[in-house]
Design a protein around this motif. Sequence first.
Motif, PDB file in Angstrom:
ATOM      1  N   GLU A  62      24.631  39.507  48.498  1.00  0.00           N
ATOM      2  CA  GLU A  62      23.987  39.513  49.812  1.00  0.00           C
ATOM      3  C   GLU A  62      22.930  38.414  49.940  1.00  0.00           C
ATOM      4  OE1 GLU A  62      24.930  41.188  52.442  1.00  0.00           O
ATOM      5  OE2 GLU A  62      26.560  41.943  51.193  1.00  0.00           O
ATOM      6  N   GLN A  63      22.450  37.922  48.820  1.00  0.00           N
ATOM      7  CA  GLN A  63      21.391  36.909  48.835  1.00  0.00           C
ATOM      8  C   GLN A  63      21.930  35.483  48.864  1.00  0.00           C
ATOM      9  OE1 GLN A  63      19.115  37.902  45.344  1.00  0.00           O
ATOM     10  NE2 GLN A  63      18.032  39.586  46.352  1.00  0.00           N
ATOM     11  N   GLY A  64      23.168  35.284  48.439  1.00  0.00           N
ATOM     12  CA  GLY A  64      23.712  33.929  48.412  1.00  0.00           C
ATOM     13  C   GLY A  64      24.955  33.849  47.554  1.00  0.00           C
ATOM     14  N   ASN A  65      25.341  32.631  47.194  1.00  0.00           N
ATOM     15  CA  ASN A  65      26.557  32.410  46.430  1.00  0.00           C
ATOM     16  C   ASN A  65      26.445  32.976  45.011  1.00  0.00           C
ATOM     17  OD1 ASN A  65      27.635  31.021  48.605  1.00  0.00           O
ATOM     18  ND2 ASN A  65      27.072  29.005  47.809  1.00  0.00           N
ATOM     19  N   VAL A  66      27.536  33.548  44.550  1.00  0.00           N
ATOM     20  CA  VAL A  66      27.617  34.059  43.183  1.00  0.00           C
ATOM     21  C   VAL A  66      28.861  33.456  42.537  1.00  0.00           C
ATOM     22  CG1 VAL A  66      27.822  36.084  41.702  1.00  0.00           C
ATOM     23  CG2 VAL A  66      26.463  36.214  43.806  1.00  0.00           C
ATOM     24  N   TYR A  67      28.661  32.779  41.405  1.00  0.00           N
ATOM     25  CA  TYR A  67      29.752  32.113  40.700  1.00  0.00           C
ATOM     26  C   TYR A  67      30.104  32.930  39.458  1.00  0.00           C
ATOM     27  CZ  TYR A  67      28.153  28.352  43.714  1.00  0.00           C
ATOM     28  OH  TYR A  67      27.776  27.607  44.802  1.00  0.00           O
ATOM     29  N   PHE A  68      31.288  33.516  39.476  1.00  0.00           N
ATOM     30  CA  PHE A  68      31.742  34.333  38.358  1.00  0.00           C
ATOM     31  C   PHE A  68      32.594  33.474  37.428  1.00  0.00           C
ATOM     32  CE2 PHE A  68      31.134  37.250  41.917  1.00  0.00           C
ATOM     33  CZ  PHE A  68      30.442  38.304  41.324  1.00  0.00           C
ATOM     34  N   ILE A  69      32.311  33.549  36.126  1.00  0.00           N
ATOM     35  CA  ILE A  69      33.064  32.745  35.169  1.00  0.00           C
ATOM     36  C   ILE A  69      33.311  33.547  33.894  1.00  0.00           C
ATOM     37  CG2 ILE A  69      30.946  31.677  34.230  1.00  0.00           C
ATOM     38  CD1 ILE A  69      32.660  29.125  33.765  1.00  0.00           C
ATOM     39  N   GLY A  70      34.466  33.313  33.273  1.00  0.00           N
ATOM     40  CA  GLY A  70      34.810  33.983  32.027  1.00  0.00           C
ATOM     41  C   GLY A  70      36.097  34.770  32.155  1.00  0.00           C
ATOM     42  N   GLY A 111      36.478  37.809  32.137  1.00  0.00           N
ATOM     43  CA  GLY A 111      36.285  39.043  32.889  1.00  0.00           C
ATOM     44  C   GLY A 111      36.506  38.849  34.373  1.00  0.00           C
ATOM     45  N   VAL A 112      36.783  37.610  34.781  1.00  0.00           N
ATOM     46  CA  VAL A 112      36.923  37.293  36.201  1.00  0.00           C
ATOM     47  C   VAL A 112      38.154  37.951  36.815  1.00  0.00           C
ATOM     48  CG1 VAL A 112      37.532  35.396  37.763  1.00  0.00           C
ATOM     49  CG2 VAL A 112      35.567  35.177  36.255  1.00  0.00           C
ATOM     50  N   THR A 113      39.238  38.034  36.068  1.00  0.00           N
ATOM     51  CA  THR A 113      40.485  38.559  36.634  1.00  0.00           C
ATOM     52  C   THR A 113      40.309  39.966  37.187  1.00  0.00           C
ATOM     53  OG1 THR A 113      41.783  37.216  35.108  1.00  0.00           O
ATOM     54  CG2 THR A 113      42.893  39.071  36.153  1.00  0.00           C
ATOM     55  N   LYS A 114      39.716  40.860  36.392  1.00  0.00           N
ATOM     56  CA  LYS A 114      39.525  42.231  36.875  1.00  0.00           C
ATOM     57  C   LYS A 114      38.448  42.291  37.956  1.00  0.00           C
ATOM     58  CE  LYS A 114      38.611  43.844  32.797  1.00  0.00           C
ATOM     59  NZ  LYS A 114      38.248  44.693  31.637  1.00  0.00           N
ATOM     60  N   THR A 115      37.459  41.406  37.872  1.00  0.00           N
ATOM     61  CA  THR A 115      36.399  41.381  38.881  1.00  0.00           C
ATOM     62  C   THR A 115      36.941  40.929  40.227  1.00  0.00           C
ATOM     63  OG1 THR A 115      34.788  40.880  37.152  1.00  0.00           O
ATOM     64  CG2 THR A 115      34.112  40.466  39.419  1.00  0.00           C
ATOM     65  N   LYS A 116      37.790  39.925  40.204  1.00  0.00           N
ATOM     66  CA  LYS A 116      38.370  39.383  41.437  1.00  0.00           C
ATOM     67  C   LYS A 116      39.190  40.434  42.174  1.00  0.00           C
ATOM     68  CE  LYS A 116      41.068  35.399  43.002  1.00  0.00           C
ATOM     69  NZ  LYS A 116      41.821  34.189  42.566  1.00  0.00           N
ATOM     70  N   SER A 117      39.789  41.347  41.432  1.00  0.00           N
ATOM     71  CA  SER A 117      40.602  42.388  42.065  1.00  0.00           C
ATOM     72  C   SER A 117      39.749  43.465  42.731  1.00  0.00           C
ATOM     73  CB  SER A 117      41.525  43.038  41.018  1.00  0.00           C
ATOM     74  OG  SER A 117      40.769  43.803  40.093  1.00  0.00           O
ATOM     75  N   MET A 118      38.464  43.527  42.386  1.00  0.00           N
ATOM     76  CA  MET A 118      37.593  44.583  42.898  1.00  0.00           C
ATOM     77  C   MET A 118      36.603  44.085  43.950  1.00  0.00           C
ATOM     78  SD  MET A 118      38.600  47.319  41.360  1.00  0.00           S
ATOM     79  CE  MET A 118      37.262  48.439  41.738  1.00  0.00           C
ATOM     80  N   ILE A 119      36.110  42.872  43.800  1.00  0.00           N
ATOM     81  CA  ILE A 119      35.044  42.382  44.673  1.00  0.00           C
ATOM     82  C   ILE A 119      35.622  41.453  45.737  1.00  0.00           C
ATOM     83  CG2 ILE A 119      32.953  40.971  44.774  1.00  0.00           C
ATOM     84  CD1 ILE A 119      32.220  41.998  42.017  1.00  0.00           C
ATOM     85  N   GLN A 120      35.433  41.820  46.981  1.00  0.00           N
ATOM     86  CA  GLN A 120      35.861  41.012  48.114  1.00  0.00           C
ATOM     87  C   GLN A 120      34.624  40.657  48.925  1.00  0.00           C
ATOM     88  OE1 GLN A 120      39.145  40.209  48.373  1.00  0.00           O
ATOM     89  NE2 GLN A 120      39.570  41.432  46.544  1.00  0.00           N
ATOM     90  N   PRO A 175      32.541  37.067  50.878  1.00  0.00           N
ATOM     91  CA  PRO A 175      32.612  35.618  51.160  1.00  0.00           C
ATOM     92  C   PRO A 175      31.714  34.771  50.267  1.00  0.00           C
ATOM     93  CG  PRO A 175      31.446  36.800  52.909  1.00  0.00           C
ATOM     94  CD  PRO A 175      32.088  37.829  52.058  1.00  0.00           C
ATOM     95  N   ASN A 176      30.714  35.382  49.644  1.00  0.00           N
ATOM     96  CA  ASN A 176      29.816  34.622  48.770  1.00  0.00           C
ATOM     97  C   ASN A 176      30.257  34.618  47.307  1.00  0.00           C
ATOM     98  OD1 ASN A 176      28.134  33.956  50.896  1.00  0.00           O
ATOM     99  ND2 ASN A 176      26.735  35.672  50.551  1.00  0.00           N
ATOM    100  N   ALA A 177      31.395  35.255  47.029  1.00  0.00           N
ATOM    101  CA  ALA A 177      31.885  35.331  45.650  1.00  0.00           C
ATOM    102  C   ALA A 177      32.841  34.180  45.367  1.00  0.00           C
ATOM    103  CB  ALA A 177      32.581  36.665  45.412  1.00  0.00           C
ATOM    104  N   PHE A 178      32.566  33.450  44.293  1.00  0.00           N
ATOM    105  CA  PHE A 178      33.426  32.349  43.858  1.00  0.00           C
ATOM    106  C   PHE A 178      33.856  32.624  42.420  1.00  0.00           C
ATOM    107  CE2 PHE A 178      30.721  30.740  47.180  1.00  0.00           C
ATOM    108  CZ  PHE A 178      31.571  29.985  47.973  1.00  0.00           C
ATOM    109  N   PHE A 179      35.162  32.608  42.193  1.00  0.00           N
ATOM    110  CA  PHE A 179      35.704  33.002  40.896  1.00  0.00           C
ATOM    111  C   PHE A 179      36.257  31.778  40.162  1.00  0.00           C
ATOM    112  CE2 PHE A 179      36.033  36.642  43.747  1.00  0.00           C
ATOM    113  CZ  PHE A 179      35.359  37.610  43.018  1.00  0.00           C
TER     114      PHE A 179
END
Length: 225
Positions: free
Chosen positions: A154-162, A164-173, A175-179
């Motif tokens: 909610e505060q801004g862009n979040v860059y997910f790396i590693g 663990g991204v595959t399972k995270t991408k399936s759960m978090i939808q 617009p500020n999430a970048f995988f």
Amino acid sequence: MAYILNLETATTNCSVSLSKDGNTIAITEDARNGYSHAEKLHVFIDEVLREANLDSKALIDAIAVSKGPGSYTGLRIGVSAAKGLAYALDVPLISVPTLEVLAHQVSCNDGVIVAMLDARRMEVYSAVFNSKYNQIRDTKAQIIDETSFGTYLEQGNVYFIGNGVTKTKSMIQHPNAFFIEDKLPSANEMGQLAFNKYKISDTEDVAYFEPYYLKDFVALKPKST
């Protein structure tokens, strides 16, 4: 001038680099064949020394190891090798947090970086860093769901790396999430972090240092046939 040998074995990536004053001058790594660190690690060490034209291990000024969290077996192999080399060469042992190593693969001017490694089921090991790589949330083992990291998103862009991204991408939808997919910790990013510690003598006791497992090891029962 300081030559540091860096060992990264916390995931399937068996990665070894040699750095000079924080800059990587040779690296060998392989993440393709699962956990083969016991067979490859010392071979890779010899390879990077040859690639860097370093005639002898005796010229190494310190040994750095990725300390975890990560694979229990991978961490044990890496730390055991690092401690043995540090003792044999009579040089300092330096430990670098695995998730910090991973976070340094992201370059961003704003927002936060979430470095995450896959654990069992919907769980990950994660830590949160700002764009200057300062850790702003403690390392945790957490179950991923739709609300995870909501405050940061909610505060801004979040860059997910590693990995663990595959399972995270399936759960978090959001617009500020970048995988950032298909990334694992690498010894390439360890050099500068280890050199920063070397300059201020931030080292470990070779006799007592242990990996940072974060969670106790749980042996899985073999499947019945």
